[in-house]
Design a protein around this motif. Structure first.
Motif, PDB file in Angstrom:
ATOM      1  N   SER A 138       0.859  -1.170   0.022  1.00 49.66           N
ATOM      2  CA  SER A 138       0.204   0.157   0.011  1.00 49.66           C
ATOM      3  C   SER A 138       0.850   0.928  -0.049  1.00 49.66           C
ATOM      4  O   SER A 138       0.516   2.239  -0.869  1.00 49.66           O
ATOM      5  CB  SER A 138      -0.911  -0.022   1.073  1.00 49.66           C
ATOM      6  OG  SER A 138      -1.770  -1.269   1.164  1.00 49.66           O
ATOM      7  N   HIS A 139       1.719   1.292   0.875  1.00 54.75           N
ATOM      8  CA  HIS A 139       2.485   2.744   0.930  1.00 54.75           C
ATOM      9  C   HIS A 139       3.344   2.939  -0.222  1.00 54.75           C
ATOM     10  O   HIS A 139       3.778   3.669  -0.753  1.00 54.75           O
ATOM     11  CB  HIS A 139       3.675   2.625   2.091  1.00 54.75           C
ATOM     12  CG  HIS A 139       4.537   1.540   2.149  1.00 54.75           C
ATOM     13  ND1 HIS A 139       4.124   0.281   2.586  1.00 54.75           N
ATOM     14  CD2 HIS A 139       5.710   1.335   2.035  1.00 54.75           C
ATOM     15  CE1 HIS A 139       5.070  -0.770   2.551  1.00 54.75           C
ATOM     16  NE2 HIS A 139       6.231   0.132   2.334  1.00 54.75           N
ATOM     17  N   ILE A 140       3.844   1.695  -0.871  1.00 54.89           N
ATOM     18  CA  ILE A 140       4.367   1.880  -2.116  1.00 54.89           C
ATOM     19  C   ILE A 140       3.703   2.285  -3.207  1.00 54.89           C
ATOM     20  O   ILE A 140       4.264   2.940  -4.089  1.00 54.89           O
ATOM     21  CB  ILE A 140       5.327   0.435  -2.568  1.00 54.89           C
ATOM     22  CG1 ILE A 140       6.064  -0.272  -1.375  1.00 54.89           C
ATOM     23  CG2 ILE A 140       5.896   0.389  -4.015  1.00 54.89           C
ATOM     24  CD1 ILE A 140       7.468   0.509  -1.218  1.00 54.89           C
ATOM     25  N   TRP A 141       2.458   1.878  -3.440  1.00 56.64           N
ATOM     26  CA  TRP A 141       1.709   2.333  -4.454  1.00 56.64           C
ATOM     27  C   TRP A 141       1.416   3.684  -4.158  1.00 56.64           C
ATOM     28  O   TRP A 141       1.299   4.616  -5.128  1.00 56.64           O
ATOM     29  CB  TRP A 141       0.153   1.643  -4.382  1.00 56.64           C
ATOM     30  CG  TRP A 141      -0.767   1.785  -5.452  1.00 56.64           C
ATOM     31  CD1 TRP A 141      -0.459   2.182  -6.794  1.00 56.64           C
ATOM     32  CD2 TRP A 141      -2.039   2.456  -5.114  1.00 56.64           C
ATOM     33  NE1 TRP A 141      -1.581   2.494  -7.227  1.00 56.64           N
ATOM     34  CE2 TRP A 141      -2.600   2.658  -6.465  1.00 56.64           C
ATOM     35  CE3 TRP A 141      -2.687   2.760  -3.875  1.00 56.64           C
ATOM     36  CZ2 TRP A 141      -3.994   3.200  -6.487  1.00 56.64           C
ATOM     37  CZ3 TRP A 141      -4.168   3.276  -4.174  1.00 56.64           C
ATOM     38  CH2 TRP A 141      -4.683   3.568  -5.286  1.00 56.64           C
ATOM     39  N   LEU A 142       1.195   4.027  -2.772  1.00 55.68           N
ATOM     40  CA  LEU A 142       0.916   5.668  -2.631  1.00 55.68           C
ATOM     41  C   LEU A 142       2.062   6.506  -3.106  1.00 55.68           C
ATOM     42  O   LEU A 142       2.041   7.491  -3.764  1.00 55.68           O
ATOM     43  CB  LEU A 142       0.551   5.818  -1.063  1.00 55.68           C
ATOM     44  CG  LEU A 142      -0.779   5.737  -0.501  1.00 55.68           C
ATOM     45  CD1 LEU A 142      -0.954   5.409   0.976  1.00 55.68           C
ATOM     46  CD2 LEU A 142      -1.818   6.569  -1.198  1.00 55.68           C
ATOM     47  N   PRO A 187      -7.099  -5.609  -3.924  1.00 50.37           N
ATOM     48  CA  PRO A 187      -8.266  -4.503  -3.356  1.00 50.37           C
ATOM     49  C   PRO A 187      -7.851  -4.260  -2.040  1.00 50.37           C
ATOM     50  O   PRO A 187      -8.541  -3.097  -1.509  1.00 50.37           O
ATOM     51  CB  PRO A 187      -9.195  -5.362  -3.464  1.00 50.37           C
ATOM     52  CG  PRO A 187      -8.996  -6.555  -4.451  1.00 50.37           C
ATOM     53  CD  PRO A 187      -7.674  -6.767  -4.472  1.00 50.37           C
ATOM     54  N   ILE A 188      -7.205  -4.923  -1.283  1.00 52.63           N
ATOM     55  CA  ILE A 188      -6.832  -4.753   0.298  1.00 52.63           C
ATOM     56  C   ILE A 188      -6.066  -3.273   0.226  1.00 52.63           C
ATOM     57  O   ILE A 188      -6.385  -2.387   0.955  1.00 52.63           O
ATOM     58  CB  ILE A 188      -6.016  -5.689   0.789  1.00 52.63           C
ATOM     59  CG1 ILE A 188      -6.975  -7.160   1.241  1.00 52.63           C
ATOM     60  CG2 ILE A 188      -5.181  -5.231   2.028  1.00 52.63           C
ATOM     61  CD1 ILE A 188      -7.891  -7.009   2.361  1.00 52.63           C
ATOM     62  N   THR A 189      -5.198  -3.002  -0.807  1.00 51.57           N
ATOM     63  CA  THR A 189      -4.458  -1.809  -0.800  1.00 51.57           C
ATOM     64  C   THR A 189      -5.633  -0.494  -1.007  1.00 51.57           C
ATOM     65  O   THR A 189      -5.490   0.499  -0.169  1.00 51.57           O
ATOM     66  CB  THR A 189      -3.714  -1.569  -1.969  1.00 51.57           C
ATOM     67  OG1 THR A 189      -2.719  -2.722  -1.522  1.00 51.57           O
ATOM     68  CG2 THR A 189      -2.890  -0.276  -2.139  1.00 51.57           C
ATOM     69  N   LEU A 190      -6.551  -0.858  -1.835  1.00 52.78           N
ATOM     70  CA  LEU A 190      -7.662   0.372  -1.897  1.00 52.78           C
ATOM     71  C   LEU A 190      -8.218   0.484  -0.678  1.00 52.78           C
ATOM     72  O   LEU A 190      -8.588   1.648  -0.268  1.00 52.78           O
ATOM     73  CB  LEU A 190      -8.531  -0.211  -2.749  1.00 52.78           C
ATOM     74  CG  LEU A 190      -7.948  -0.374  -4.339  1.00 52.78           C
ATOM     75  CD1 LEU A 190      -9.256  -0.469  -5.481  1.00 52.78           C
ATOM     76  CD2 LEU A 190      -7.103   0.686  -4.548  1.00 52.78           C
ATOM     77  N   PHE A 207      -0.308 -15.853  -6.247  1.00 60.47           N
ATOM     78  CA  PHE A 207      -0.172 -15.382  -7.842  1.00 60.47           C
ATOM     79  C   PHE A 207       1.190 -15.420  -8.169  1.00 60.47           C
ATOM     80  O   PHE A 207       1.444 -15.090  -9.289  1.00 60.47           O
ATOM     81  CB  PHE A 207      -0.906 -14.079  -7.807  1.00 60.47           C
ATOM     82  CG  PHE A 207      -2.430 -14.222  -7.744  1.00 60.47           C
ATOM     83  CD1 PHE A 207      -3.091 -14.426  -8.920  1.00 60.47           C
ATOM     84  CD2 PHE A 207      -2.765 -13.669  -6.488  1.00 60.47           C
ATOM     85  CE1 PHE A 207      -4.470 -14.597  -8.717  1.00 60.47           C
ATOM     86  CE2 PHE A 207      -4.330 -13.762  -6.397  1.00 60.47           C
ATOM     87  CZ  PHE A 207      -5.207 -13.958  -7.561  1.00 60.47           C
ATOM     88  N   GLY A 208       2.204 -15.883  -7.377  1.00 59.52           N
ATOM     89  CA  GLY A 208       3.663 -15.911  -7.782  1.00 59.52           C
ATOM     90  C   GLY A 208       4.025 -14.489  -8.027  1.00 59.52           C
ATOM     91  O   GLY A 208       4.910 -14.498  -9.052  1.00 59.52           O
ATOM     92  N   LEU A 209       3.757 -13.657  -7.101  1.00 61.35           N
ATOM     93  CA  LEU A 209       4.310 -12.266  -7.482  1.00 61.35           C
ATOM     94  C   LEU A 209       5.392 -11.875  -6.415  1.00 61.35           C
ATOM     95  O   LEU A 209       5.322 -12.376  -5.117  1.00 61.35           O
ATOM     96  CB  LEU A 209       3.132 -11.439  -6.966  1.00 61.35           C
ATOM     97  CG  LEU A 209       1.940 -11.678  -7.991  1.00 61.35           C
ATOM     98  CD1 LEU A 209       0.607 -10.767  -7.462  1.00 61.35           C
ATOM     99  CD2 LEU A 209       2.203 -11.401  -9.448  1.00 61.35           C
ATOM    100  N   THR A 210       6.163 -10.867  -6.667  1.00 64.74           N
ATOM    101  CA  THR A 210       6.971 -10.254  -5.596  1.00 64.74           C
ATOM    102  C   THR A 210       6.436  -9.322  -4.969  1.00 64.74           C
ATOM    103  O   THR A 210       6.092  -8.402  -5.463  1.00 64.74           O
ATOM    104  CB  THR A 210       8.467 -10.113  -6.242  1.00 64.74           C
ATOM    105  OG1 THR A 210       9.075 -11.095  -7.003  1.00 64.74           O
ATOM    106  CG2 THR A 210       9.457  -9.397  -5.472  1.00 64.74           C
ATOM    107  N   LEU A 211       6.601  -9.078  -3.616  1.00 60.33           N
ATOM    108  CA  LEU A 211       5.972  -7.967  -2.824  1.00 60.33           C
ATOM    109  C   LEU A 211       6.808  -6.960  -3.016  1.00 60.33           C
ATOM    110  O   LEU A 211       8.024  -7.228  -2.075  1.00 60.33           O
ATOM    111  CB  LEU A 211       5.374  -8.700  -1.649  1.00 60.33           C
ATOM    112  CG  LEU A 211       4.627  -7.318  -0.608  1.00 60.33           C
ATOM    113  CD1 LEU A 211       3.566  -6.770  -1.360  1.00 60.33           C
ATOM    114  CD2 LEU A 211       4.302  -8.025   0.763  1.00 60.33           C
ATOM    115  N   VAL A 212       6.504  -5.791  -3.361  1.00 63.96           N
ATOM    116  CA  VAL A 212       7.454  -4.566  -3.148  1.00 63.96           C
ATOM    117  C   VAL A 212       7.090  -3.942  -2.072  1.00 63.96           C
ATOM    118  O   VAL A 212       5.868  -3.483  -1.779  1.00 63.96           O
ATOM    119  CB  VAL A 212       7.082  -3.623  -4.468  1.00 63.96           C
ATOM    120  CG1 VAL A 212       8.096  -2.625  -4.400  1.00 63.96           C
ATOM    121  CG2 VAL A 212       7.642  -4.467  -5.595  1.00 63.96           C
TER     122      VAL A 212
END
Length: 131
Positions: A8-12, A40-43, A109-114
């Protein structure tokens, strides 16, 4: 190319062009355009932070989110049954439910969390990109 899930903070910070986002993470996101995901948790989290006054946005949170998604389209990493089940399998050092859902989403989903969250960055439960 890495498939990145933005905390969330990275997207912001990325969307706002904040200097709080280290250049190495900004560059990684720039290079992964088209392969960046958002939960959607980030939103929900951004809306809650704005409502509580912990994040100051230039307009209503809903409007800000809609405009941010228009400017920087991301793939949606949905909360589904598999993600919900994965949450209970995680052993993270903190109890923040949003972090648990983001980590579970990255795993499913096989993603890397930034992230710049130290707890998540040190966890062996999820692959992270951090500084």
């Amino acid at each position: 190319m890495s498939r990145l899930l933005l905390d969330s903070h990275i997207w912001l910070w990325y969307t706002a062009g904040s200097r709080d986002l280290p250049a190495v993470l900004r560059d990684a996101i720039d290079q992964a355009v088209g392969a960046c995901w958002l939960s959607p948790i980030t939103l929900w989290e951004v809306g809650m932070l704005a409502h509580k006054g912990k994040v100051r946005l230039r307009q209503d949170a809903g409007e800000w989110i809609a405009q941010a998604l228009d400017r920087f389209p991301l793939r949606e990493a949905p909360i589904n049954f598999e993600v919900a089940r994965e949450v209970s399998e995680l052993e993270l050092p903190q109890s923040d439910p949003a972090d648990h859902f983001l980590a579970a989403t990255a795993r499913v989903f096989g993603l890397t969390l930034v992230t710049m969250d130290g707890h998540l960055a040190l966890s062996e439960e999820v692959e992270t990109l951090t500084v």
